[in-house]
Motif scaffolding. Structure first.
Motif, PDB file in Angstrom:
ATOM      1  N   SER A 249     -25.494  -8.877   4.110  1.00  0.00           N
ATOM      2  CA  SER A 249     -25.007  -8.627   2.623  1.00  0.00           C
ATOM      3  C   SER A 249     -23.744  -7.939   2.818  1.00  0.00           C
ATOM      4  O   SER A 249     -23.449  -7.137   3.744  1.00  0.00           O
ATOM      5  N   PRO A 250     -22.662  -8.472   2.190  1.00  0.00           N
ATOM      6  CA  PRO A 250     -21.298  -7.829   2.277  1.00  0.00           C
ATOM      7  C   PRO A 250     -21.256  -6.336   1.599  1.00  0.00           C
ATOM      8  O   PRO A 250     -22.009  -6.070   0.917  1.00  0.00           O
ATOM      9  N   ALA A 251     -20.314  -5.744   2.087  1.00  0.00           N
ATOM     10  CA  ALA A 251     -20.357  -4.219   1.684  1.00  0.00           C
ATOM     11  C   ALA A 251     -18.855  -3.915   1.604  1.00  0.00           C
ATOM     12  O   ALA A 251     -18.129  -4.272   2.486  1.00  0.00           O
TER      13      ALA A 251
ATOM     14  N   LYS B 155     -17.965   1.862  -2.384  1.00  0.00           N
ATOM     15  CA  LYS B 155     -18.880   1.498  -1.363  1.00  0.00           C
ATOM     16  C   LYS B 155     -20.485   1.097  -2.471  1.00  0.00           C
ATOM     17  O   LYS B 155     -21.159   0.481  -1.835  1.00  0.00           O
ATOM     18  N   ILE B 156     -20.307   1.697  -3.630  1.00  0.00           N
ATOM     19  CA  ILE B 156     -21.497   1.048  -4.513  1.00  0.00           C
ATOM     20  C   ILE B 156     -21.370  -0.148  -5.303  1.00  0.00           C
ATOM     21  O   ILE B 156     -22.151  -0.707  -5.898  1.00  0.00           O
ATOM     22  N   VAL B 157     -20.082  -0.923  -5.215  1.00  0.00           N
ATOM     23  CA  VAL B 157     -19.621  -2.026  -5.750  1.00  0.00           C
ATOM     24  C   VAL B 157     -20.644  -3.026  -5.025  1.00  0.00           C
ATOM     25  O   VAL B 157     -20.795  -3.370  -3.929  1.00  0.00           O
ATOM     26  N   LYS B 158     -21.341  -3.975  -6.000  1.00  0.00           N
ATOM     27  CA  LYS B 158     -22.177  -5.135  -5.489  1.00  0.00           C
ATOM     28  C   LYS B 158     -21.131  -6.197  -5.275  1.00  0.00           C
ATOM     29  O   LYS B 158     -20.498  -6.683  -6.301  1.00  0.00           O
TER      30      LYS B 158
END
Length: 205
Positions: A109-111, A93-96
């Motif tokens: 923003s995609p998540a 979940k921390i991936v940009k």
């Protein structure tokens, strides 16, 4: 889904009679006990256009063993995700992720999100009502056309399974003018690769 000529109804569509069965259905393969949605029950009779869709049903697939006689097989409707993989995926979940294609950007923003249940369909879903029907019936979030095939092979080979997908459209819940996949498919592919690379790094670390 492909049918032989003898399995087609008189009007070229499968299932013209209640007694008709899919091949091997009488032997326990491909039963329609998970639902049989007949589209003609939802006709809009205010229009003169005939309803050409027939019906859709949901069925387990037959998984044949690798080192046994073909008649010894199991049926799978849900394929569980590997618990270790699923817990590792929580760290993603921390991936940009990228949010734009050229000058066109996503409205938010995609998540990365873990889902409890996803499903595969053998048709491209671009209808809000049907999307909501699938969600309410199976409590599933994403719909794709490929993951089930990979899941069944993993089940057959007793190999850990997880699906990492990037959604490129809202299955009929987005623009009323066009499907978003034609615009965001490349972005979805790029984001899927970003997440997959990160997942592999976490898996081997």
């Amino acid at each position: 889904m492909k049918f032989k000529d003898k399995e087609l109804g008189a009007n070229g569509r499968f299932g013209d009679g209640a007694a008709e069965e899919l091949a091997l259905e009488a032997h326990g393969d491909y039963p329609r006990r998970f639902g049989d949605l007949k589209f003609s029950n939802f006709n809009n009779y205010s229009k003169s256009v005939p309803h050409l869709l027939n019906r859709v049903w949901y069925q387990p697939d037959a998984v044949f063993p690798l080192n046994s006689i073909p008649e010894v097989r199991q049926h799978a409707f849900w394929v569980p995700v590997d618990n270790t993989y699923y817990h590792i995926a929580a760290k993603l979940k921390i991936v940009k992720l990228e949010g734009c294609v050229n000058t066109t950007c996503l409205p938010r923003s995609p998540a990365v999100v873990r889902v409890k249940r996803g499903i595969s369909s053998n048709v491209f879903v671009d209808n809000k009502a049907y999307r909501e029907f699938l969600s309410s019936k199976f409590d599933a979030t994403p719909i794709d056309m490929e993951s089930a095939a990979v899941a069944l092979i993993c089940l057959q080979y007793k190999t850990p399974f997880i699906a990492i997908r990037a959604l490129s459209d809202l299955a009929g819940g987005g623009s009323s003018l066009s499907n978003e996949s034609s615009l965001f498919a490349s972005l979805a592919s790029q984001n899927a690769v970003i997440v997959l690379i990160k997942f592999i790094s976490l898996l081997v670390s």
